[in-house]
Write an enzyme that holds these catalytic residues in place. Structure first.
Site, PDB file in Angstrom:
ATOM      1  N   ARG A   6       0.867  -1.185   0.000  1.00  0.00           N
ATOM      2  CA  ARG A   6       0.000   0.000   0.000  1.00  0.00           C
ATOM      3  C   ARG A   6       0.892   1.218   0.000  1.00  0.00           C
ATOM      4  O   ARG A   6       2.110   1.112   0.111  1.00  0.00           O
ATOM      5  CB  ARG A   6      -1.013  -0.034   1.148  1.00  0.00           C
ATOM      6  CG  ARG A   6      -0.656  -0.711   2.408  1.00  0.00           C
ATOM      7  CD  ARG A   6       0.469  -0.064   3.174  1.00  0.00           C
ATOM      8  NE  ARG A   6       0.253   1.362   3.358  1.00  0.00           N
ATOM      9  CZ  ARG A   6       1.203   2.235   3.610  1.00  0.00           C
ATOM     10  NH1 ARG A   6       2.478   1.858   3.697  1.00  0.00           N
ATOM     11  NH2 ARG A   6       0.950   3.512   3.776  1.00  0.00           N
ATOM     12  N   GLY A   7       0.262   2.414  -0.099  1.00  0.00           N
ATOM     13  CA  GLY A   7       1.042   3.640  -0.261  1.00  0.00           C
ATOM     14  C   GLY A   7       1.106   3.944  -1.751  1.00  0.00           C
ATOM     15  O   GLY A   7       1.429   3.051  -2.556  1.00  0.00           O
ATOM     16  N   ALA A   8       0.791   5.198  -2.104  1.00  0.00           N
ATOM     17  CA  ALA A   8       0.587   5.537  -3.519  1.00  0.00           C
ATOM     18  C   ALA A   8       1.750   5.118  -4.439  1.00  0.00           C
ATOM     19  O   ALA A   8       1.533   4.394  -5.419  1.00  0.00           O
ATOM     20  CB  ALA A   8       0.283   7.031  -3.636  1.00  0.00           C
TER      21      ALA A   8
ATOM     22  N   ASN B 269      -5.427  12.318   0.884  1.00  0.00           N
ATOM     23  CA  ASN B 269      -4.506  11.463   1.643  1.00  0.00           C
ATOM     24  C   ASN B 269      -5.342  10.664   2.639  1.00  0.00           C
ATOM     25  O   ASN B 269      -6.569  10.824   2.720  1.00  0.00           O
ATOM     26  CB  ASN B 269      -3.438  12.312   2.335  1.00  0.00           C
ATOM     27  CG  ASN B 269      -2.315  11.454   2.904  1.00  0.00           C
ATOM     28  OD1 ASN B 269      -1.747  10.614   2.201  1.00  0.00           O
ATOM     29  ND2 ASN B 269      -1.978  11.622   4.174  1.00  0.00           N
ATOM     30  N   LYS B 270      -4.682   9.814   3.392  1.00  0.00           N
ATOM     31  CA  LYS B 270      -5.365   8.912   4.334  1.00  0.00           C
ATOM     32  C   LYS B 270      -6.400   9.635   5.194  1.00  0.00           C
ATOM     33  O   LYS B 270      -6.145  10.750   5.667  1.00  0.00           O
ATOM     34  CB  LYS B 270      -4.298   8.240   5.209  1.00  0.00           C
ATOM     35  CG  LYS B 270      -4.797   7.276   6.241  1.00  0.00           C
ATOM     36  CD  LYS B 270      -5.723   6.205   5.695  1.00  0.00           C
ATOM     37  CE  LYS B 270      -5.109   5.402   4.574  1.00  0.00           C
ATOM     38  NZ  LYS B 270      -6.121   4.573   3.868  1.00  0.00           N
TER      39      LYS B 270
ATOM     40  N   ASP C 258      -2.031  10.979  -1.914  1.00  0.00           N
ATOM     41  CA  ASP C 258      -2.447   9.975  -2.902  1.00  0.00           C
ATOM     42  C   ASP C 258      -2.809  10.620  -4.232  1.00  0.00           C
ATOM     43  O   ASP C 258      -2.724   9.993  -5.287  1.00  0.00           O
ATOM     44  CB  ASP C 258      -3.621   9.160  -2.379  1.00  0.00           C
ATOM     45  CG  ASP C 258      -3.127   8.139  -1.367  1.00  0.00           C
ATOM     46  OD1 ASP C 258      -2.937   8.507  -0.201  1.00  0.00           O
ATOM     47  OD2 ASP C 258      -2.880   6.992  -1.778  1.00  0.00           O
TER      48      ASP C 258
ATOM     49  N   GLN D 164      -1.978   2.027   9.881  1.00  0.00           N
ATOM     50  CA  GLN D 164      -0.695   2.135   9.179  1.00  0.00           C
ATOM     51  C   GLN D 164       0.328   2.911  10.013  1.00  0.00           C
ATOM     52  O   GLN D 164       1.527   2.666   9.927  1.00  0.00           O
ATOM     53  CB  GLN D 164      -0.866   2.847   7.821  1.00  0.00           C
ATOM     54  CG  GLN D 164      -1.627   2.059   6.781  1.00  0.00           C
ATOM     55  CD  GLN D 164      -3.107   2.391   6.786  1.00  0.00           C
ATOM     56  OE1 GLN D 164      -3.682   2.773   7.813  1.00  0.00           O
ATOM     57  NE2 GLN D 164      -3.754   2.251   5.652  1.00  0.00           N
TER      58      GLN D 164
ATOM     59  N   ARG E 191      -7.373  -0.105  -6.732  1.00  0.00           N
ATOM     60  CA  ARG E 191      -7.622   0.970  -5.762  1.00  0.00           C
ATOM     61  C   ARG E 191      -7.814   2.275  -6.545  1.00  0.00           C
ATOM     62  O   ARG E 191      -6.985   2.601  -7.396  1.00  0.00           O
ATOM     63  CB  ARG E 191      -6.463   1.089  -4.766  1.00  0.00           C
ATOM     64  CG  ARG E 191      -6.297  -0.195  -3.931  1.00  0.00           C
ATOM     65  CD  ARG E 191      -5.426   0.019  -2.718  1.00  0.00           C
ATOM     66  NE  ARG E 191      -6.084   0.833  -1.719  1.00  0.00           N
ATOM     67  CZ  ARG E 191      -5.454   1.367  -0.671  1.00  0.00           C
ATOM     68  NH1 ARG E 191      -4.160   1.178  -0.520  1.00  0.00           N
ATOM     69  NH2 ARG E 191      -6.111   2.094   0.220  1.00  0.00           N
TER      70      ARG E 191
HETATM   71  O1  MRU Z   1      -4.473   3.073   2.255  1.00  0.00           O
HETATM   72  P1  MRU Z   1      -2.992   3.328   2.125  1.00  0.00           P
HETATM   73  O2  MRU Z   1      -2.203   2.724   3.244  1.00  0.00           O
HETATM   74  O3  MRU Z   1      -2.479   2.936   0.766  1.00  0.00           O
HETATM   75  O4  MRU Z   1      -2.851   4.900   2.250  1.00  0.00           O
HETATM   76  C1  MRU Z   1      -1.560   5.458   2.157  1.00  0.00           C
HETATM   77  C2  MRU Z   1      -1.524   6.922   2.348  1.00  0.00           C
HETATM   78  O5  MRU Z   1      -2.532   7.568   2.538  1.00  0.00           O
HETATM   79  C3  MRU Z   1      -0.189   7.588   2.190  1.00  0.00           C
HETATM   80  O6  MRU Z   1      -0.103   8.713   2.997  1.00  0.00           O
HETATM   81  C4  MRU Z   1      -0.013   8.022   0.713  1.00  0.00           C
HETATM   82  O7  MRU Z   1      -0.275   6.954  -0.128  1.00  0.00           O
HETATM   83  C5  MRU Z   1       1.348   8.543   0.454  1.00  0.00           C
HETATM   84  S1  MRU Z   1       2.580   7.280   0.453  1.00  0.00           S
HETATM   85  C6  MRU Z   1       4.064   8.004   0.079  1.00  0.00           C
END
Ligand code: MRU
Length: 336
Positions: free
Chosen positions: A46-48, A236-237, A226, A185, A81
């Site tokens: 996970r993470g963009a 973002n999250k 994201d 996370q 996603r």
């Molecule tokens: O649902 P996730 O864990 O994929 O969400 C991740 C985030 O919101 C991060 O802050 C974002 O992707 C940036 S990662 C460099």
């Protein structure tokens, strides 16, 4: 040594299974694009930026399966996603590489493109780290949310990349990490990741952020992104938006760290960003085997949108977009 988020092993992709961290450090082996798609959907990765890189390798795996699998793979991976634009950016790059490839060895060409996306990401994060660390004071306590670290990228991280680089510059950095309900996370990944690097990190519940700010314990907030729109609104999250409001109220700088690949110039504002809704079980689960009754009604958006007015600066590998972000983003775009 800090474990790699993903490793290419000749004919398969090993993905560090982030659902198991911090209890277990193990890899899940993806032998085809469907397994990569499944790993992205289930948050094993996970993470963009990391999602984008994994998807690129998914397309490379499809090429090994057969040329007729490439477009179906792009299609399947694009439905994993919806919010992180890096996924679509990276799949576009793979599609362009596919159509542009004159090489007889198409699998090799697509694999090279995936390797390039990964290598570039690490270089970009280092550049974000340097540009962001420069603006932090010599002694600084940072609040971060979710995980925008090495685990969320090809390496080094974006928000956590700034923290890592500041530490390398010998700045005195302390971090508070929001636990980041419902998937945790922050608690599971960010605290563990920073501890591996010997960075001073303390876990807090999401609900504690405002109180810490009021007590003067936070000098800056740094989060990842994201998707960033053409006026600088940032998805973002979930929970990021309320942190931005709290930061403004307490006059604390609120920084977003994002590579240019997270910008979606086609979107006018944050209202246009598709927000992923995830299953109720994530909210109902209270950790371990403890779960709330499954007849509870649950609303579970995975992301929220912070309007650019609340952002002090967006830190990219090409430089900073300072507030007012919605004004300065135009000249930034022209220089790209
Ligand atoms: O649902 P996730 O864990 O994929 O969400 C991740 C985030 O919101 C991060 O802050 C974002 O992707 C940036 S990662 C460099």
């Amino acid at each position: 040594m800090f474990p790699k988020t993903l490793i290419w092993n000749d004919e398969n992709l090993a993905i560090l299974d982030q659902r198991k961290i911090p209890w277990e450090v193990s890899y899940c082996i993806c032998k085809n694009y469907s397994e990569v798609a499944d790993a992205i959907e289930k948050l094993k990765i996970r993470g963009a930026p990391a999602i984008g890189i994994a998807a690129a390798y998914g397309v490379a795996l499809a090429a090994l399966e057969g040329v007729d699998k490439i477009i179906p793979a792009i299609e399947r991976l694009s439905h994993t996603r919806p919010t992180a634009v890096n996924l679509f950016w990276s799949l576009k790059r793979m599609e362009v590489a596919f159509y542009a490839s004159l090489e007889k060895d198409l699998p090799r060409a697509l694999l090279n493109e995936a390797h390039l996306i990964l290598d570039e990401d690490i270089r970009i994060n280092r550049a974000i780290g340097e540009k962001g660390a420069e603006i932090l004071p010599e002694t600084c306590t940072i609040l971060t949310h979710c995980n925008a670290g090495a685990l969320a990228t090809g390496g080094h991280g974006t928000a956590l990349g700034i923290i890592r680089t500041a530490k390398e510059m010998k700045k005195s950095i302390r971090v508070f990490a929001d636990e980041t309900r419902p998937v945790l996370q922050g608690a599971r990944l960010t605290v563990w990741e920073l501890m591996q690097d010997g960075i001073d990190v303390t876990l807090i519940c999401d609900s504690m952020a405002g109180s810490l700010m009021k007590e003067g314990k936070i000098d800056a907030v740094i989060v990842g992104a994201d998707r960033v729109t053409s006026r600088g609104d940032v998805a973002n999250k979930i929970g990021t938006y309320q942190l931005a409001i709290l930061s403004q109220y307490h006059s604390i700088p609120f920084y977003v760290a994002a590579p240019v690949s997270s910008f979606d110039w086609s979107l006018a504002s944050g209202d246009d960003i598709p927000i992923e809704r995830r299953e109720a079980s994530e909210v109902l689960c209270l950790g371990g085997d403890t779960s709330l009754p499954d007849n509870y009604a649950v609303y579970n958006p995975a992301f929220d949108v912070t309007p650019s007015e609340l952002i002090s600066a967006i830190v990219t590998e090409k430089g900073l977009i300072m507030a007012p972000v919605s004004v300065n983003i135009d000249s930034f775009k022209k220089k790209l």
